[in-house]
Design a protein around this motif. Structure first.
Motif, PDB file in Angstrom:
ATOM      1  N   ALA A  35       0.806  -1.215   0.000  1.00  0.00           N
ATOM      2  CA  ALA A  35       0.000   0.000   0.000  1.00  0.00           C
ATOM      3  C   ALA A  35       0.841   1.268   0.000  1.00  0.00           C
ATOM      4  O   ALA A  35       0.490   2.240  -0.661  1.00  0.00           O
ATOM      5  CB  ALA A  35      -0.927   0.007   1.211  1.00  0.00           C
ATOM      6  N   ILE A  36       1.944   1.276   0.737  1.00  0.00           N
ATOM      7  CA  ILE A  36       2.717   2.510   0.897  1.00  0.00           C
ATOM      8  C   ILE A  36       3.974   2.509   0.036  1.00  0.00           C
ATOM      9  O   ILE A  36       4.492   3.558  -0.311  1.00  0.00           O
ATOM     10  CB  ILE A  36       3.072   2.735   2.397  1.00  0.00           C
ATOM     11  CG1 ILE A  36       1.784   2.758   3.221  1.00  0.00           C
ATOM     12  CG2 ILE A  36       3.812   4.031   2.586  1.00  0.00           C
ATOM     13  CD1 ILE A  36       2.000   2.873   4.708  1.00  0.00           C
ATOM     14  N   GLU A  37       4.457   1.347  -0.339  1.00  0.00           N
ATOM     15  CA  GLU A  37       5.626   1.182  -1.212  1.00  0.00           C
ATOM     16  C   GLU A  37       6.870   1.867  -0.659  1.00  0.00           C
ATOM     17  O   GLU A  37       7.430   2.765  -1.259  1.00  0.00           O
ATOM     18  CB  GLU A  37       5.329   1.702  -2.618  1.00  0.00           C
ATOM     19  CG  GLU A  37       4.317   0.885  -3.362  1.00  0.00           C
ATOM     20  CD  GLU A  37       4.091   1.393  -4.770  1.00  0.00           C
ATOM     21  OE1 GLU A  37       4.639   2.443  -5.143  1.00  0.00           O
ATOM     22  OE2 GLU A  37       3.371   0.727  -5.496  1.00  0.00           O
ATOM     23  N   LEU A  38       7.303   1.413   0.504  1.00  0.00           N
ATOM     24  CA  LEU A  38       8.567   1.872   1.071  1.00  0.00           C
ATOM     25  C   LEU A  38       9.489   0.673   1.227  1.00  0.00           C
ATOM     26  O   LEU A  38       9.069  -0.389   1.684  1.00  0.00           O
ATOM     27  CB  LEU A  38       8.345   2.535   2.438  1.00  0.00           C
ATOM     28  CG  LEU A  38       7.597   3.854   2.435  1.00  0.00           C
ATOM     29  CD1 LEU A  38       7.414   4.347   3.852  1.00  0.00           C
ATOM     30  CD2 LEU A  38       8.318   4.892   1.608  1.00  0.00           C
ATOM     31  N   LYS A  39      10.739   0.851   0.857  1.00  0.00           N
ATOM     32  CA  LYS A  39      11.696  -0.242   0.911  1.00  0.00           C
ATOM     33  C   LYS A  39      11.911  -0.749   2.337  1.00  0.00           C
ATOM     34  O   LYS A  39      12.174  -1.923   2.554  1.00  0.00           O
ATOM     35  CB  LYS A  39      13.024   0.235   0.334  1.00  0.00           C
ATOM     36  CG  LYS A  39      13.792  -0.799  -0.401  1.00  0.00           C
ATOM     37  CD  LYS A  39      15.059  -0.180  -0.945  1.00  0.00           C
ATOM     38  CE  LYS A  39      15.434  -0.819  -2.251  1.00  0.00           C
ATOM     39  NZ  LYS A  39      16.664  -0.288  -2.786  1.00  0.00           N
ATOM     40  N   CYS A  40      11.771   0.155   3.320  1.00  0.00           N
ATOM     41  CA  CYS A  40      11.993  -0.265   4.712  1.00  0.00           C
ATOM     42  C   CYS A  40      10.908  -1.220   5.191  1.00  0.00           C
ATOM     43  O   CYS A  40      11.062  -1.872   6.211  1.00  0.00           O
ATOM     44  CB  CYS A  40      12.077   0.950   5.633  1.00  0.00           C
ATOM     45  SG  CYS A  40      10.568   1.905   5.762  1.00  0.00           S
ATOM     46  N   PHE A  41       9.808  -1.345   4.446  1.00  0.00           N
ATOM     47  CA  PHE A  41       8.754  -2.304   4.781  1.00  0.00           C
ATOM     48  C   PHE A  41       8.949  -3.620   4.043  1.00  0.00           C
ATOM     49  O   PHE A  41       8.281  -4.587   4.321  1.00  0.00           O
ATOM     50  CB  PHE A  41       7.375  -1.759   4.416  1.00  0.00           C
ATOM     51  CG  PHE A  41       6.941  -0.570   5.232  1.00  0.00           C
ATOM     52  CD1 PHE A  41       7.497  -0.284   6.461  1.00  0.00           C
ATOM     53  CD2 PHE A  41       5.951   0.257   4.759  1.00  0.00           C
ATOM     54  CE1 PHE A  41       7.092   0.801   7.206  1.00  0.00           C
ATOM     55  CE2 PHE A  41       5.521   1.353   5.500  1.00  0.00           C
ATOM     56  CZ  PHE A  41       6.101   1.619   6.726  1.00  0.00           C
ATOM     57  N   ARG A  42       9.879  -3.646   3.083  1.00  0.00           N
ATOM     58  CA  ARG A  42      10.058  -4.826   2.245  1.00  0.00           C
ATOM     59  C   ARG A  42      11.290  -5.638   2.633  1.00  0.00           C
ATOM     60  O   ARG A  42      11.240  -6.856   2.691  1.00  0.00           O
ATOM     61  CB  ARG A  42      10.193  -4.369   0.788  1.00  0.00           C
ATOM     62  CG  ARG A  42      10.255  -5.470  -0.210  1.00  0.00           C
ATOM     63  CD  ARG A  42      10.291  -4.964  -1.655  1.00  0.00           C
ATOM     64  NE  ARG A  42       9.374  -3.871  -1.859  1.00  0.00           N
ATOM     65  CZ  ARG A  42       9.734  -2.666  -2.337  1.00  0.00           C
ATOM     66  NH1 ARG A  42      10.968  -2.426  -2.674  1.00  0.00           N
ATOM     67  NH2 ARG A  42       8.839  -1.719  -2.472  1.00  0.00           N
ATOM     68  N   ILE A  43      12.407  -4.974   2.882  1.00  0.00           N
ATOM     69  CA  ILE A  43      13.671  -5.667   3.107  1.00  0.00           C
ATOM     70  C   ILE A  43      13.959  -5.732   4.601  1.00  0.00           C
ATOM     71  O   ILE A  43      14.227  -4.723   5.229  1.00  0.00           O
ATOM     72  CB  ILE A  43      14.815  -4.953   2.364  1.00  0.00           C
ATOM     73  CG1 ILE A  43      14.490  -4.914   0.876  1.00  0.00           C
ATOM     74  CG2 ILE A  43      16.131  -5.653   2.627  1.00  0.00           C
ATOM     75  CD1 ILE A  43      15.414  -4.061   0.068  1.00  0.00           C
ATOM     76  N   ALA A  48      12.312  -0.774  14.493  1.00  0.00           N
ATOM     77  CA  ALA A  48      13.463   0.104  14.697  1.00  0.00           C
ATOM     78  C   ALA A  48      14.031   0.619  13.372  1.00  0.00           C
ATOM     79  O   ALA A  48      14.313   1.816  13.234  1.00  0.00           O
ATOM     80  CB  ALA A  48      14.544  -0.626  15.488  1.00  0.00           C
ATOM     81  N   SER A  49      14.189  -0.262  12.384  1.00  0.00           N
ATOM     82  CA  SER A  49      14.755   0.177  11.106  1.00  0.00           C
ATOM     83  C   SER A  49      13.786   1.090  10.356  1.00  0.00           C
ATOM     84  O   SER A  49      14.197   2.066   9.734  1.00  0.00           O
ATOM     85  CB  SER A  49      15.128  -1.022  10.234  1.00  0.00           C
ATOM     86  OG  SER A  49      13.986  -1.744   9.851  1.00  0.00           O
ATOM     87  N   ALA A  50      12.501   0.793  10.426  1.00  0.00           N
ATOM     88  CA  ALA A  50      11.516   1.647   9.768  1.00  0.00           C
ATOM     89  C   ALA A  50      11.475   3.026  10.429  1.00  0.00           C
ATOM     90  O   ALA A  50      11.397   4.047   9.736  1.00  0.00           O
ATOM     91  CB  ALA A  50      10.139   0.999   9.806  1.00  0.00           C
ATOM     92  N   LEU A  51      11.547   3.073  11.752  1.00  0.00           N
ATOM     93  CA  LEU A  51      11.559   4.366  12.450  1.00  0.00           C
ATOM     94  C   LEU A  51      12.795   5.173  12.099  1.00  0.00           C
ATOM     95  O   LEU A  51      12.711   6.392  11.913  1.00  0.00           O
ATOM     96  CB  LEU A  51      11.496   4.154  13.960  1.00  0.00           C
ATOM     97  CG  LEU A  51      10.130   3.807  14.529  1.00  0.00           C
ATOM     98  CD1 LEU A  51      10.246   3.494  16.007  1.00  0.00           C
ATOM     99  CD2 LEU A  51       9.147   4.934  14.301  1.00  0.00           C
ATOM    100  N   ALA A  52      13.941   4.521  12.000  1.00  0.00           N
ATOM    101  CA  ALA A  52      15.174   5.221  11.624  1.00  0.00           C
ATOM    102  C   ALA A  52      15.026   5.846  10.250  1.00  0.00           C
ATOM    103  O   ALA A  52      15.430   7.003  10.026  1.00  0.00           O
ATOM    104  CB  ALA A  52      16.353   4.261  11.661  1.00  0.00           C
TER     105      ALA A  52
END
Length: 160
Positions: A35-43, A48-52
């Motif tokens: 839905a949002i297409e962000l790499k931090c949600f895929r890899i 913690a990594s998504a917040l960074a």
């Protein structure tokens, strides 16, 4: 903007960590990525990594907050002037209350993508996307010929 309107916003007083945790618990990483297409949600996604990443990239944080407001909480989209504001700066009339979260369907994910890309106005079905690459057409040779391969030993005097 009046302080009362800001207090009606579901984002008022909500930390990025709490918002992201709610979204992940309800939708999961795969749905958020679609839905949002962000790499931090895929890899290798973690909170913690998504917040960074969201702290570094304001555009990504705005995208997640948009999703939280309009898809997760069901808040209505405002006027074009309001939509130019960042999600945390928008307010809603006191009569509008956030709705309960609801699952999203694959068709809605496609509609969200199209709206984000500016292909469809809000509330309309997304047009079908053309394929990203057209198939490559190879030119057909007029006549079949022999091999054109020539090695460095082709002119050698030691040929059999």
């Amino acid at each position: 903007m009046e302080n009362e309107e800001l207090q009606n916003s579901p984002l008022h007083g909500l930390s990025a960590e709490a918002m992201l945790t709610e979204l992940v618990e309800f939708y999961g990483w795969r749905t958020l990525d679609a839905a949002i297409e962000l790499k931090c949600f895929r890899i290798q996604p973690t909170i913690a990594s998504a917040l960074a990443f969201l702290k570094k990239a304001e555009w990504a944080r705005n995208r997640v907050e948009e999703f939280y407001l309009h898809t997760y909480k069901g808040m209505p989209k405002g006027s074009p002037e309001q939509m130019e504001l960042k999600p945390r700066e928008r307010g809603f009339p006191l009569s509008i209350k956030p709705k309960k979260p609801r699952p999203i369907k694959p068709q809605e994910i496609e509609q969200l993508r199209a709206e984000r890309e500016g292909l469809a106005p809000p509330g309309r079905p997304a047009p079908k996307r053309p394929p990203r690459r057209a198939p490559r057409e190879e030119p057909e040779p007029d006549e079949p010929t022999g091999s054109t391969f020539k090695s460095r030993f082709s002119d050698s005097p030691f040929r059999k």
